[in-house]
Design an enzyme around this catalytic site. Structure first.
Site, PDB file in Angstrom:
ATOM      1  N   PHE B 123       0.843  -1.187   0.000  1.00 38.75           N
ATOM      2  CA  PHE B 123       0.000   0.000   0.000  1.00 38.75           C
ATOM      3  C   PHE B 123       0.880   1.238   0.000  1.00 38.75           C
ATOM      4  CE2 PHE B 123      -4.428   1.346   1.261  1.00 38.75           C
ATOM      5  CZ  PHE B 123      -5.071   0.460   0.440  1.00 38.75           C
ATOM      6  N   GLN B 236      -7.456  14.871   4.399  1.00 39.98           N
ATOM      7  CA  GLN B 236      -6.938  14.005   3.344  1.00 39.98           C
ATOM      8  C   GLN B 236      -7.904  13.915   2.163  1.00 39.98           C
ATOM      9  OE1 GLN B 236      -6.359   9.472   3.776  1.00 39.98           O
ATOM     10  NE2 GLN B 236      -4.306  10.317   3.578  1.00 39.98           N
ATOM     11  N   HIS B 238      -8.426  11.786  -0.769  1.00 43.29           N
ATOM     12  CA  HIS B 238      -7.997  10.508  -1.345  1.00 43.29           C
ATOM     13  C   HIS B 238      -7.860  10.719  -2.848  1.00 43.29           C
ATOM     14  CE1 HIS B 238      -7.891   6.309  -2.454  1.00 43.29           C
ATOM     15  NE2 HIS B 238      -7.903   5.951  -1.188  1.00 43.29           N
ATOM     16  N   LEU B 252     -15.388   6.190  -2.949  1.00 43.57           N
ATOM     17  CA  LEU B 252     -14.010   5.713  -2.874  1.00 43.57           C
ATOM     18  C   LEU B 252     -13.672   4.595  -3.860  1.00 43.57           C
ATOM     19  CD1 LEU B 252     -11.458   6.116  -1.172  1.00 43.57           C
ATOM     20  CD2 LEU B 252     -12.277   4.317   0.322  1.00 43.57           C
ATOM     21  N   GLU B 255      -7.205   2.192  -2.818  1.00 49.00           N
ATOM     22  CA  GLU B 255      -5.792   2.261  -3.145  1.00 49.00           C
ATOM     23  C   GLU B 255      -5.261   0.864  -3.476  1.00 49.00           C
ATOM     24  OE1 GLU B 255      -3.884   4.854  -0.376  1.00 49.00           O
ATOM     25  OE2 GLU B 255      -1.979   3.817  -0.537  1.00 49.00           O
ATOM     26  N   ARG B 311      -0.803   9.601  -0.269  1.00 44.94           N
ATOM     27  CA  ARG B 311      -2.035  10.088  -0.892  1.00 44.94           C
ATOM     28  C   ARG B 311      -1.988  11.569  -1.242  1.00 44.94           C
ATOM     29  NH1 ARG B 311      -6.471   6.682   2.741  1.00 44.94           N
ATOM     30  NH2 ARG B 311      -6.043   4.700   1.690  1.00 44.94           N
ATOM     31  N   HIS B 377     -11.694  12.552   2.099  1.00 40.84           N
ATOM     32  CA  HIS B 377     -11.835  11.196   2.603  1.00 40.84           C
ATOM     33  C   HIS B 377     -11.677  11.103   4.113  1.00 40.84           C
ATOM     34  CE1 HIS B 377     -11.675   6.893   2.631  1.00 40.84           C
ATOM     35  NE2 HIS B 377     -10.408   6.824   2.942  1.00 40.84           N
ATOM     36  N   ARG B 412      -2.242  10.795   6.515  1.00 41.99           N
ATOM     37  CA  ARG B 412      -2.384   9.413   6.969  1.00 41.99           C
ATOM     38  C   ARG B 412      -2.026   8.453   5.850  1.00 41.99           C
ATOM     39  NH1 ARG B 412      -6.238   5.506   6.447  1.00 41.99           N
ATOM     40  NH2 ARG B 412      -7.803   6.866   5.517  1.00 41.99           N
TER      41      ARG B 412
END
Lengths: 250, 608
Positions: B123, B236, B238, B252, B255, B311, B377, B412
């Site tokens: 990730f 954040q 995304h 969403l 990822e 991100r 997000h 994050r």
């Protein structure tokens, strides 16, 4: 943009009726979008549950033109251009208001089911399961608890036997526990006597409406019924069970 | 109104919110012997946690033995641009593996390695495959596991019950007023402690992955009770939300698509992320397609593809490509996995993405690329908490999960939220227990409770006023246009004056019909928290004159050294106005600074 007609059931436990709303629909909209537009423009107090808007939470279950569906996954272009869209709450559960029903009975069923019981951890602290075994259980664990299966189950919907049968959702929950590769709990007797596996007559209506395409009947309920048969009606298996107390037959 | 006629429920601890953090906190409280209640705006098991797709990050080392908690900690600090609370990032990295294994014991069935262990996937920002996952529905697995476990723990779960405000006795928590959605009736919870696990405030933006629930309720209630908020400028976006159709814009796209080998392309078919590799990550990121391809095939000596940068970096890169005319037809980028993996693989590893695009956008992701773009997000900032106990600055109030601040710093990493809520949900439960055992139940002040209830019923009692949905949309447009991914002083100042204007509308908002299950009235109430959230983000964003992680200023490009010396704190001044200060950061503990700034090879060598 095109104007479309919706008939939405409005009311509460004392009664209600269909109310007609005409609103503009944009390209790509789903039925839940239309309900939101009705709330914004015509009826801000129209009650409807929703959360994720992507078919993952199972909140916006409703009956759309007679078919139990998720509002967020039902595209407007799946209807004919002049088709009137009729939206009703789930029939099997008591009405709270408009499209919202009291589904608390489902949560009560889950509490009756004995949870997973694993053997002690191996020395290195890591449980081992193989993907092919996990696959079987993971199918059931895709369930988003939309209760569409409960809504169409004849035993619950038409025969009103909520006191006898936990319904397809919880048969699937039971299957996910019984077929868990490491589980040591025995629920077979209760599956027969308390959760009512015998009431399911395999019409597969639950499977047909499952938005997660879980093979509820073939992969979940039928194997559980077979385990019940093995335990209670197969003389050799009964004998083996008495001698070895072995839990799992597969 | 006679306050004595209001329903009262007693608990030692009330948990507000039943997503992953809330349920985990409630389980801990119940297991420690507390009389525990939990309220949630929706039904149990429907919280935003179900939308988490990729996985829970925990350095278990099941796939790559070189991994350990120190490398996870280092990744988290680097991803957070070193603005994280050091101790929180340390606790998180150390405890996440145990929390994940515990979930397995409670029933979670994670995907497996060939050896039968919990499988872990790659990730963004994580050095090694670290995310325990179940296809792309990990959040569902985690919330269902917690839900199925918690119902046997004697927790009183009050579903479809919304918190309005805390009740205080001489500054400490004595309870909370809420209302039942079904009846519109009010309820007073008399409790010694309250744990907020209310999630973020994404609904203040137009394009968000968040559902109707995420209106910053915990932030609003904590703020009004006098608690401090921190790091709110870090929001954040995304990088991969759906772009089309309009009704799902912002939903969403995991990822995990990139983790499984998916690449980002512009309208010229270029893998543009190679142009956007920040200096800090240059040494650990592939700079040629050839090397990135080797990494995807499992070459452990190859460096990670730039699509897996953090991100904030990827979101800004997509925005830049669009601005320079290289965007997709609906103003995003193309995310392509179809040409890179066989259809069967995609359906097995990313089943809900396949489903989601097929049903909602009529796109078959095994055959064509997806169109994606930034969507609000997650809130890195939130209620300020003590790292070890999750105690806020109001005695008796605790916070965990997305509504708390500090763990993630300025940005994050994907996968660190599911592990965050497990680790800090548990710690909040322990923190609350330690607090509760030394205090008696505070006195409920009837005047406070009456005022909360009057304020909540006001929109129903007015003769006329603005429609709550219109006001919410007005606020969403303001935040989308003026407090977006790229910010400037002029726009933020304009946002703040718009927020003052919208506040006046909120005071006059009118909800129609009766209080029973009335979404219009519910939305009117939520506006009180959404506006606090919006103002806090805009004020904090104006104060931070640099670009760092989830906060980008066009008028202050790049990170500034000064930016690492403070956190932005907001609270209510004695006149009821929001005040801001820059609180100096402590010098990091040496043992942690050594890890965070270490060479990766030195940390790898520390494994057995």
């Amino acid at each position: 943009m095109a104007e479309r007609t919706f008939r939405v059931w409005r009311g509460d436990k004392t009664g209600g009726q269909f109310v007609e709303y005409k609103i503009e629909i944009d390209k790509g909209m789903v039925v839940l979008d239309a309900i939101h537009r009705i709330q914004e423009q015509k009826a801000s107090d129209l009650a409807c549950r929703w959360n994720c808007k992507a078919g993952k939470c199972g909140s916006c279950s409703m009956e759309i033109n007679g078919k139990p569906k998720l509002g967020c996954m039902t595209r407007m272009n799946s209807f004919k251009e002049d088709e009137v869209i009729t939206i009703k709450p789930l029939k099997t559960f008591p009405i709270i208001k408009d499209l919202v029903t009291d589904v608390s009975w489902n949560y009560e069923q889950n509490k009756r089911i004995a949870p997973l019981k694993l053997p002690p951890r191996p020395k290195d602290g890591k449980y081992r399961m193989y993907q092919r075994d996990a696959d079987r259980v993971q199918e059931f664990r895709k369930c988003i608890e939309c209760y569409l299966c409960q809504n169409v189950c004849h035993v619950l919907r038409d025969q009103h036997k909520k006191d006898k049968f936990v319904g397809p959702r919880f048969m699937i929950r039971l299957a996910s526990l019984e077929m868990h590769p490491l589980d040591t709990e025995d629920r077979i007797e209760k599956i027969k006597n308390e959760y009512g596996s015998g009431y399911c007559n395999i019409t597969k209506c639950c499977t047909d409406v499952c938005p997660e395409h879980i093979h509820i009947t073939d992969n979940g309920i039928i194997p559980l019924k077979e385990r019940v048969v093995d335990r209670f009606f197969d003389p050799i298996a009964i004998l083996l069970h008495k001698i070895f107390g072995k839990k799992k037959s597969s | 109104m006679d306050i004595k006629e209001i329903q009262t429920i007693d608990h030692d601890v009330l948990v507000v919110g039943a997503g992953g953090a809330g349920i985990r906190a409630a389980i801990e409280c119940a297991q420690l012997g507390l009389n525990t209640g939990m309220i949630s705006k929706s039904l149990l098991g429907k919280a935003h946690t179900v939308m988490a797709e990729g996985g829970a990050a925990a350095a278990m080392g099941n796939v790559d033995k070189r991994d350990n908690w120190k490398i996870h900690f280092r990744d988290t600090m680097r991803g957070g641009k070193f603005l994280n609370q050091w101790r929180m990032a340390e606790l998180h990295a150390q405890q996440a593996p145990d929390r994940v294994r515990e979930l397995e014991e409670w029933g979670a069935v994670f995907d497996r390695t060939p050896d039968g262990l919990i499988n872990q996937r790659n990730f963004g920002g994580h050095r090694y495959p670290r995310l325990a996952h179940v296809g792309d529905r990990t959040g569902l697995e985690i919330i269902r596991t917690l839900q199925d476990f918690c119902i046997h723990k004697g927790i009183a779960t009050h579903m479809e019950c919304t918190g309005l405000d805390l009740l205080l006795d001489s500054g400490r928590v004595a309870g909370l007023v809420g209302y039942w959605r079904e009846t519109g009736r009010f309820v007073i919870f008399r409790t010694k402690a309250v744990i907020f696990a209310t999630g973020g405030g994404g609904r203040a933006w137009q394009v968000t992955s968040n559902s109707w629930e995420y209106t910053g309720d915990g932030l609003g209630m904590a703020y009004r009770a006098g608690a401090e908020l921190m790091d709110l400028e870090f929001t954040q976006f995304h990088p991969t939300g759906m772009m089309w159709p309009p009704s799902v814009k912002g939903t969403l796209v995991t990822e995990g698509v990139r983790g499984e080998g998916g690449v980002l392309l512009n309208n010229k078919g270029e893998r543009f992320m190679f142009k956007y590799i920040p200096q800090r990550f240059a040494a650990e990121t592939a700079d040629t397609i050839e090397e990135a391809e080797r990494w995807v095939k499992g070459d452990k000596n190859a460096r990670r593809p730039p699509e897996l940068l953090t991100r904030d970096v990827v979101a800004r890169a997509i925005k830049k490509e669009v601005e320079e005319g290289r965007g997709s037809p609906h103003g995003g980028a193309f995310l392509d996995i179809a040409s890179r993996r066989p259809a069967d693989f995609i359906k097995k590893k990313l089943p809900s993405m396949y489903h989601q695009f097929k049903e909602l956008a009529e796109v078959d992701i095994t055959k064509e690329p997806m169109e994606v773009g930034p969507t609000l997000h997650y809130f890195m900032g939130g209620i300020r908490v003590d790292a070890d106990t999750q105690a806020t600055t109001v005695p008796g109030l605790f916070a965990c999960g997305e509504c708390s601040a500090g763990m993630h710093g300025a940005n994050r990493l994907g996968g660190n939220s599911l592990s965050d809520l497990l680790v800090f949900g548990k710690l909040a439960g322990i923190g609350a227990r330690d607090y509760v055992k030394n205090v008696s139940q505070g006195k409920i002040d009837e005047g406070q409770a009456t005022a909360v209830i009057r304020n909540a019923t006001a929109p129903l009692n007015r003769e006329e006023g603005p429609n709550p949905y219109t006001v919410q949309e007005d606020l969403q447009k303001t935040m989308q246009q003026l407090v977006g991914l790229i910010r400037s002083a002029a726009e933020l100042q304009k946002a703040l004056s718009e927020i003052e204007r919208i506040k006046k509308d909120i005071e006059k908002v009118k909800a129609h019909a009766a209080p029973q299950y009335n979404p219009g009235w519910n939305a009117a109430i939520d506006l009180n928290n959404l506006i606090v959230t919006a103002q806090a983000v805009a004020m904090a964003a104006l104060a931070r004159e640099e670009s760092r992680g989830g906060h980008t200023r066009i008028d202050f490009e790049g990170e500034r050294e000064e930016g690492l010396t403070y956190n932005v704190i907001l609270n209510k001044d004695p006149n009821g106005k929001m005040q801001l200060r820059k609180e100096p950061r402590q010098t990091p503990p040496k043992h942690l600074a050594d890890i965070a700034y270490a060479k990766i090879e030195d940390l790898e060598r520390q494994n057995g």
